[in-house]
Design an enzyme around this catalytic site. Sequence first.
Site, PDB file in Angstrom:
ATOM      1  N   GLU A   1      40.336  45.015  38.352  1.00  0.00           N
ATOM      2  CA  GLU A   1      41.243  45.033  39.507  1.00  0.00           C
ATOM      3  C   GLU A   1      42.584  45.666  39.128  1.00  0.00           C
ATOM      4  O   GLU A   1      43.141  46.474  39.884  1.00  0.00           O
ATOM      5  CB  GLU A   1      41.448  43.612  40.038  1.00  0.00           C
ATOM      6  CG  GLU A   1      40.245  43.045  40.767  1.00  0.00           C
ATOM      7  CD  GLU A   1      40.535  41.696  41.407  1.00  0.00           C
ATOM      8  OE1 GLU A   1      41.722  41.401  41.660  1.00  0.00           O
ATOM      9  OE2 GLU A   1      39.578  40.936  41.653  1.00  0.00           O
TER      10      GLU A   1
ATOM     11  N   TYR B   1      35.039  37.029  34.322  1.00  0.00           N
ATOM     12  CA  TYR B   1      36.348  36.898  34.964  1.00  0.00           C
ATOM     13  C   TYR B   1      37.406  37.804  34.326  1.00  0.00           C
ATOM     14  O   TYR B   1      38.131  38.503  35.039  1.00  0.00           O
ATOM     15  CB  TYR B   1      36.797  35.436  34.948  1.00  0.00           C
ATOM     16  CG  TYR B   1      36.389  34.688  36.199  1.00  0.00           C
ATOM     17  CD1 TYR B   1      35.086  34.812  36.700  1.00  0.00           C
ATOM     18  CD2 TYR B   1      37.273  33.862  36.866  1.00  0.00           C
ATOM     19  CE1 TYR B   1      34.695  34.129  37.833  1.00  0.00           C
ATOM     20  CE2 TYR B   1      36.880  33.164  38.017  1.00  0.00           C
ATOM     21  CZ  TYR B   1      35.584  33.300  38.495  1.00  0.00           C
ATOM     22  OH  TYR B   1      35.202  32.632  39.625  1.00  0.00           O
TER      23      TYR B   1
END
Length: 366
Positions: A298, A291
């Site tokens: 991103e 994560y």
Amino acid sequence: MAAPLHPIVYWAQKAETITLRVDLKDVKDPEIQLTKKSLTFKGVGIGAAGLNSYQFTLEFLKEVDPEGSAYRITDREVNFVLMKVGASVQWPKLTLPENKEPWLKIDFDKWTVEDDSEDDELRRKAEFEKDQLKQIEKQLTECEAEAYADFKKMYLCLYNFIQFIGFSYIFIYLLVNFVIKGQGMKQAYSGVIFPLSLCQCLSILEIIHPLVGLVKTGAVAPLIQVTGRNVVLFAVIRNEARIESEPIVCYLFLVWSSIELVRYPFYMLTSIGQESVVISWLRYTLWIPLYPAGLLSEILTLWTAIPFYEVTQRFCIKLPNVLNISFDMVTYLYIHIAAILIAAPTMMSHMWRQRQKRFGSKKKIH
């Protein structure tokens, strides 16, 4: 094991006899056992379910005389005449009070009532038919619920399996061609962009599933995750060709697919009521490195896209215009990065609580 088939049995009574009419055609050599308190019938014939083996057992309210009773087989039915034992009185019903068989009906054409018992019998008939309707409604409801549960299991299992196959292809392709073989960015991007886009379009269903009751989880978490990914993929990456040459894009795709290699098998097993200890552990553990890696990828992808959108001014809406609105893509990219940074601690805390709830240490009760 399938429940035995019961023929429709009609009964009536006179002062001294009980008559039974078994609605079976072309019965040959049935097995019949008659005692003072019961009648058992087994035979092959044509009934409501076609040519089949049918059977039933009746436990009488009072005693009958087996020696004085008789039966007759015709092409259309099987008829019984049972002699009552003792005083010649009307039986209030044929079987014991706790036995209410839906296939046992009153033969009103042969019924003989005495005194003022006609109203009582009509009332019993109405109650019997009402009970039958309730049983039919209950059976239909149970069948519908069972069919829906089977459909839900099949659909969710198939959906998660398809997504698992899609992301497995993306992960293996990038791992072999981009990481191991060192394939160029554009070639690696071209090899996975279509299946990734297809999988991300299908993931929109994960927002719909909780809204229509297919899964018990809320819709907020999948809405945030799916929308965030699709904005990055479709609005940012796929609308700027120069980003295809940036290595961070393929690393982002690799991290996304790594997460789904465990998540979708976990949900697939959950949908059919199964569990794998290994997959469950991976589901609640691999997010710890993946994560943060995904969020960082991103952010770097969006940061890389900013200079390109500053030059092209794509998606920018400037005033004045008919709608009297303005939008700046570069400003949005900065806001998106800020939103990821703000939401990241909350997301990580939520995942950690889920892991502690699943695998946290258990305290002993003293």
